[in-house]
Design an enzyme around this catalytic site. Sequence first.
Site, mmCIF file in Angstrom:
data_model
loop_
_atom_site.group_PDB
_atom_site.id
_atom_site.type_symbol
_atom_site.label_atom_id
_atom_site.label_comp_id
_atom_site.label_asym_id
_atom_site.label_seq_id
_atom_site.Cartn_x
_atom_site.Cartn_y
_atom_site.Cartn_z
ATOM 1 N N SER A 1 -12.591 -1.773 7.563
ATOM 2 C CA SER A 1 -12.578 -2.870 6.594
ATOM 3 C C SER A 1 -13.416 -4.054 7.066
ATOM 4 O O SER A 1 -13.788 -4.916 6.266
ATOM 5 C CB SER A 1 -11.145 -3.332 6.336
ATOM 6 O OG SER A 1 -10.531 -3.758 7.540
ATOM 7 N N ASP A 2 -13.665 -4.110 8.361
ATOM 8 C CA ASP A 2 -14.468 -5.179 8.951
ATOM 9 C C ASP A 2 -15.356 -4.557 10.027
ATOM 10 O O ASP A 2 -15.016 -3.522 10.602
ATOM 11 C CB ASP A 2 -13.587 -6.241 9.621
ATOM 12 C CG ASP A 2 -12.480 -6.727 8.723
ATOM 13 O OD1 ASP A 2 -12.744 -7.616 7.906
ATOM 14 O OD2 ASP A 2 -11.357 -6.199 8.832
ATOM 15 N N ARG B 1 0.840 -1.200 0.000
ATOM 16 C CA ARG B 1 0.000 0.000 0.000
ATOM 17 C C ARG B 1 0.875 1.250 0.000
ATOM 18 O O ARG B 1 0.514 2.278 -0.577
ATOM 19 C CB ARG B 1 -0.951 0.007 1.192
ATOM 20 C CG ARG B 1 -1.964 1.166 1.138
ATOM 21 C CD ARG B 1 -3.049 1.011 2.174
ATOM 22 N NE ARG B 1 -3.891 -0.133 1.852
ATOM 23 C CZ ARG B 1 -4.446 -0.930 2.752
ATOM 24 N NH1 ARG B 1 -4.246 -0.718 4.033
ATOM 25 N NH2 ARG B 1 -5.199 -1.939 2.381
ATOM 26 N N ARG C 1 -0.337 7.391 10.691
ATOM 27 C CA ARG C 1 -0.729 6.043 10.286
ATOM 28 C C ARG C 1 -1.971 6.109 9.417
ATOM 29 O O ARG C 1 -2.936 6.834 9.721
ATOM 30 C CB ARG C 1 -0.992 5.188 11.530
ATOM 31 C CG ARG C 1 -1.664 3.855 11.205
ATOM 32 C CD ARG C 1 -1.504 2.832 12.305
ATOM 33 N NE ARG C 1 -2.540 1.811 12.263
ATOM 34 C CZ ARG C 1 -2.691 0.893 11.313
ATOM 35 N NH1 ARG C 1 -1.873 0.869 10.272
ATOM 36 N NH2 ARG C 1 -3.675 -0.002 11.367
ATOM 37 N N MET D 1 -3.826 -2.412 15.192
ATOM 38 C CA MET D 1 -2.682 -3.089 15.801
ATOM 39 C C MET D 1 -1.412 -2.251 15.960
ATOM 40 O O MET D 1 -0.391 -2.801 16.362
ATOM 41 C CB MET D 1 -2.347 -4.353 14.996
ATOM 42 C CG MET D 1 -3.473 -5.368 14.938
ATOM 43 S SD MET D 1 -3.017 -6.927 14.114
ATOM 44 C CE MET D 1 -1.959 -7.664 15.352
ATOM 45 N N GLU D 2 -1.446 -0.944 15.677
ATOM 46 C CA GLU D 2 -0.198 -0.178 15.729
ATOM 47 C C GLU D 2 -0.256 1.187 16.399
ATOM 48 O O GLU D 2 0.771 1.727 16.807
ATOM 49 C CB GLU D 2 0.353 0.039 14.295
ATOM 50 C CG GLU D 2 0.844 -1.198 13.590
ATOM 51 C CD GLU D 2 -0.249 -1.963 12.863
ATOM 52 O OE1 GLU D 2 -0.115 -3.191 12.716
ATOM 53 O OE2 GLU D 2 -1.244 -1.328 12.461
ATOM 54 N N GLY E 1 -4.407 3.215 7.964
ATOM 55 C CA GLY E 1 -4.584 1.774 8.006
ATOM 56 C C GLY E 1 -6.033 1.364 7.926
ATOM 57 O O GLY E 1 -6.928 2.171 7.666
#
Length: 237
Positions: free
Chosen positions: A202-203, A24, A86, A179-180, A88
């Site tokens: 995304s989910d 990405r 970030r 996660m970051e 994401g």
Amino acid sequence: MPIHVRAEPGDYAEAVLLPGDPLRAKYIADTYLDDVVQRNAERGLLGYTGTYKGKPVSVQGTGMGCPGATIVFEELVQLGCKRLIRVGTCGGLQPHHQLGDVIVALTAVPADSTAMHLVGNEPHCPTASWPVIHGAVHVAKEVGQELHVGSIVSSDLFYNPDAGQYERWSKRGVLAVEMEAAALFTIAALRDVEAGCLLTVSDIVVEGEFKRITDDELRGAVDRMTKIALDVAVSDH
């Protein structure tokens, strides 16, 4: 020269977008940046520098999870980067979320021990930098992009054996899980640089149901998020 981001000071712009997926990072560089130069490929952590609207900006893949991403954050700071954003994907935790929604993080619950290790396990609330939060909201308003703004959680588990944890986070008002970000916000505070986090849903993992976005829908949603992040990255706020 850092060990994992194999570059010299000046190779990266002060403002850097940080997708987890190195591919990405390549997509963002190829699609949005002019005069692009690849700066890193060590361990597949692709990094690029170019210009956006005439201003220097970089994009660097971090990989997944706080421990590995923290190495990238630290080494970018060593190279002189001062605004780390970030970009994401995340799991949405609120019933009103739709796939493809964009979230701007205020804080990130450190459900990964990396952030806590960084502060000696003292009570700590990893928090984004206000100029980045404010800038993202301002840019989104200008382009008519709806945002959700609030707390998120940074987990160290993608496949979580505690299925009820998502519901508990949701009931406490947490918007999303990723996660970051907790480590990013903590490094930024410790190193006196700016940090922010924009996420595409995304989910959706709430009310006992799991829904996943299609690849085409995800691409369009990530593009909308990326344009906001790039405008914030190069702004003079």
